[in-house]
Design an enzyme around this catalytic site. Structure first.
Site: not given
Length: 377
Positions: A90, A93, A144, A222, A272, A310, A312
């Site tokens: 990232d 910003g 940005d 945003g 994300d 699951c 996992c």
């Protein structure tokens, strides 16, 4: 670099080739390791076991600590954290505008106070690109201005124009950095970010302008900052027709499983969010039937796994009763095991989405699971 291999309405099933880790299958969820680690005791080797394809780290935080110069001396972020897959950084910003203290915005960039110790820092397009080049990430995000929602129209319009000017500077600086012989990753990619608050006209015009710069990918920023989810979906739908069809599309900071399903249906490829790891650290776990809270007393003697569907490591080895005990005893292991589950769940959800797109069943899958996965049991 990016290829759409199947569509279902606006939804896209694709593959993405980049400098690290070979081929990424999309749609994909990027696991957030803000400071080079997933909060909750998860390292890069765990990420492999949990099905992660792309790891995301943050420019602002790594610039402050340990310093991007230190990471560069360590051989870049990939070698530093021992992750050999793609990394997206990232731009910093969002953190500059959300975490930093008193700040001053000029055409050159932003002067702000560190949230750690208050010392003054300047960051603009060139600085953000140089920091991300030092980190050596696979994908760098453009610097940005992140405007709060709701924002006054005139200011949002000015901010959009400034963000486009900053983006052009980001592109020029990255081209310069990638041409240098000692740059860590001379194939570093640049994604631009669409802004415009919740104003359709601003969003569309901004998207047209940044698309003209022919970047490696495009993000919608945003959003998911407090506005109703219907507003977010409306903006994505408004912007999508103007996003290049042959470039990956990234919806930043989103979100719940239901948000992801809605985003995929509107043509988004990358997502994300800190939600799966953050929620897990508080005992809130995602399952194929909804969200459970392990702090509830009803799990005190529950010998079943978090989710019987699951596979996992946590669900294969431990019971809800044991995990609840770990939380009550304030054992660090509780966070690690639960973060592992939630990340595995998200990565498996994306695998299932890709499968349904390939087999032309995505709309039925979305209809069945959008509300179910987001409901609290």
């Amino acid at each position: 670099m990016f290829e759409v291999i199947k569509t279902g309405g606006t939804a896209r099933r694709g593959r993405f080739r980049c400098a690290h880790g070979g081929e990424v299958q999309t749609p994909v969820f990027m696991n957030v390791g803000t400071q080079g680690a997933i909060k909750g005791g998860i390292d890069a080797f765990d990420l492999k076991e949990l099905g992660c394809q792309i790891e995301l780290s943050n420019t602002y935080h790594l610039h402050l600590r340990p310093g991007d110069d230190v990471v560069r001396q360590m051989g870049g972020l990939h070698r530093f954290m021992r992750w050999d897959g793609p990394i997206l950084t990232d731009s910093g910003g969002f953190q500059v505008f959300s975490l930093a203290g008193l700040r001053k915005i000029t055409e050159e960039g932003v002067t702000f106070a560190s949230h750690l110790d208050g010392h003054r820092i300047f960051m603009g397009p060139e600085e953000s690109m140089r920091i991300q080049s030092n980190l050596g990430s696979t994908i760098a995000m453009a610097f940005d201005e992140c405007v709060e929602n709701p924002a006054e129209y005139h200011y949002a319009e000015q901010s959009c124009a400034r963000t486009v000017r900053w983006l052009a500077r980001c592109k020029a600086e990255m081209q310069r950095l990638n041409s240098l012989p000692d740059t860590l990753n001379r194939q570093q990619l640049l994604f631009g970010i669409n802004q415009g608050c919740t104003y359709d006209a601003l969003r569309i015009e901004n998207m047209k302008q940044i698309a003209a710069l022919n970047l490696d990918g495009y993000a919608i920023g945003g959003l998911a900052v407090g506005e109703p989810k219907e507003e977010m979906y409306r903006i994505i739908s408004a912007v999508e027709p103007y996003m290049p069809k042959d470039k990956p599309r990234y919806l930043m900071g989103v979100g719940t499983p239901g948000n992801i399903l809605e985003g995929v249906s509107r043509g988004v490829d990358l997502f994300d969010c800190v939600m799966p790891s953050r929620n897990a650290r508080h005992g809130h776990l995602f399952t194929w039937n909804g969200i459970i809270n392990l702090n509830n007393a009803k799990y005190e003697r529950d010998l079943g796994p978090v989710d019987s569907e699951c596979h996992c490591p946590t669900c294969q080895r431990h019971s809800r009763a044991y995990l609840r005990h770990l939380f009550k005893a304030k054992e660090m292991l509780a966070m690690r095991l639960c973060v592992m589950h939630n990340l595995y769940f998200y990565n498996t959800l994306m695998e299932r989405i890709r499968y349904e797109l390939e087999n032309h069943h995505f709309e039925a899958f979305k209809e069945e699971y959008t509300d179910r996965l987001d409901r609290r049991i």
